[in-house]
Design a protein around this motif. Structure first.
Motif, mmCIF file in Angstrom:
data_model
loop_
_atom_site.group_PDB
_atom_site.id
_atom_site.type_symbol
_atom_site.label_atom_id
_atom_site.label_comp_id
_atom_site.label_asym_id
_atom_site.label_seq_id
_atom_site.Cartn_x
_atom_site.Cartn_y
_atom_site.Cartn_z
ATOM 1 N N GLY A 1 0.783 -1.239 0.000
ATOM 2 C CA GLY A 1 0.000 0.000 0.000
ATOM 3 C C GLY A 1 0.803 1.271 0.000
ATOM 4 N N GLY A 2 2.059 1.191 -0.416
ATOM 5 C CA GLY A 2 2.879 2.384 -0.504
ATOM 6 C C GLY A 2 3.280 2.940 0.849
ATOM 7 N N GLN A 3 3.668 4.214 0.844
ATOM 8 C CA GLN A 3 4.179 4.828 2.068
ATOM 9 C C GLN A 3 3.144 4.845 3.188
ATOM 10 O OE1 GLN A 3 6.371 8.470 1.822
ATOM 11 N NE2 GLN A 3 7.124 8.048 -0.251
ATOM 12 N N GLU A 4 1.890 5.066 2.844
ATOM 13 C CA GLU A 4 0.849 5.150 3.872
ATOM 14 C C GLU A 4 0.754 3.861 4.674
ATOM 15 O OE1 GLU A 4 -3.965 6.041 4.239
ATOM 16 O OE2 GLU A 4 -2.934 6.357 2.330
ATOM 17 N N THR A 5 0.757 2.727 3.977
ATOM 18 C CA THR A 5 0.675 1.430 4.660
ATOM 19 C C THR A 5 1.959 1.145 5.421
ATOM 20 O OG1 THR A 5 -0.831 0.616 2.955
ATOM 21 C CG2 THR A 5 0.262 -1.040 4.304
ATOM 22 N N GLY A 6 3.100 1.514 4.843
ATOM 23 C CA GLY A 6 4.375 1.317 5.527
ATOM 24 C C GLY A 6 4.466 2.113 6.812
ATOM 25 N N ILE A 7 4.048 3.371 6.777
ATOM 26 C CA ILE A 7 4.097 4.209 7.977
ATOM 27 C C ILE A 7 3.109 3.708 9.025
ATOM 28 C CG2 ILE A 7 3.550 6.516 8.865
ATOM 29 C CD1 ILE A 7 6.341 6.240 7.619
ATOM 30 N N ALA A 8 1.949 3.230 8.588
ATOM 31 C CA ALA A 8 0.982 2.680 9.547
ATOM 32 C C ALA A 8 1.595 1.513 10.318
ATOM 33 C CB ALA A 8 -0.288 2.232 8.821
#
Length: 262
Positions: free
Chosen positions: A247-254
């Protein structure tokens, strides 16, 4: 005490455990990898382990291997990588960046030059998993000269006398592989496995005055919590890359925030 060890000890006064996130330089593009590193640093990553890709990354599991191969579809330069990391080091002085790769591309670049350039760019640690301590005399001498910490790895199957030797010679931090095998899926779940991991880390601590970083297979908040009091740095690699791929950066940061919320 080294710059890295001082940084770790100072930060540990206010945090139960520090975070190290692993990012492959050039994946999926150089620009996107640098943007991703910046996002992680903005969200409080204490360290980023920047991997310069190599075609045969023997310590890495399938997720990171695939990212390395994708990155190598471009023409990548060690010199440009160092410059790019240096810019991040200047922009985010509250965090630290370490360079990880394999001996082949670093040897071709020149190990003495590599260490000197790391010092110039504010990169304080160097991880080369396939370079044994005994064959790294030149690298160690260059690191001592320029204030860079070579980071050695130990595993649960490292013989006890060798583990004690590497632990006693660790400087910035010692990279403790949490389990046998390559990076990726975890097999250190369950109470018995956690007790075994804690005994393994305690045995290392008895021989090392350097901080301990633990990686390979960390994927859940409870695994990070169970390291508190037993290690100084939790290293997040394949799980973070899997999340980024999904999921890109958003999923990685989550995922990062879920694992390292205090």
């Amino acid at each position: 005490m080294s710059q890295l060890a001082n940084y770790i000890n100072a930060k540990r006064e206010s945090k139960p455990i520090l975070s190290m996130t692993h990012v492959v330089y050039g994946y999926p593009t150089v620009e996107e990898s640098l943007t991703w590193m910046g996002t992680l640093l903005e969200n409080g990553a204490d360290f980023i382990e920047v991997q310069f890709p190599f075609s045969d990354p023997v310590a890495d599991g399938p997720t990171i291997v695939a990212a390395c191969h994708k990155a190598l579809e471009q023409t990548l330069s060690v010199e440009q990588c160092l410059k790019d990391i240096g810019q991040l080091a200047k922009k985010y002085p509250e965090s630290r960046l370490v360079l990880m790769s394999y001996l082949n591309p670093m040897y071709r670049y020149g190990l003495d030059k590599l260490v000197e350039r790391c010092a110039e760019e504010g990169i304080l640690g160097l991880i080369l998993p396939d370079l044994p301590y005994e064959q790294a005399g030149g690298l160690r001498a260059a690191c001592d000269k320029h204030g860079i910490d070579p980071v050695w790895l130990v595993t649960p199957v490292t013989p006890k006398d060798r583990m004690a030797f590497l632990a006693s010679n660790a400087q910035g931090f010692l990279y403790c592989v949490a389990r046998s095998g390559v990076t990726g899926n975890s097999n250190h779940d369950g109470e018995g496995a956690q007790t075994e991991l804690q005994h393994y880390l305690a045995s290392i601590q008895s021989d090392s005055s350097a901080p301990l970083g633990v990686g390979f297979g960390l994927r859940r908040r409870e695994q990070i919590k169970e390291l508190e009091g037993h290690a100084d740095i939790a290293i997040l690699g394949s799980a973070l890359l899997d999340a980024y791929n999904q999921g890109g950066q958003e999923t990685g940061i989550a995922l990062f925030k879920e694992l390292f919320s205090h």
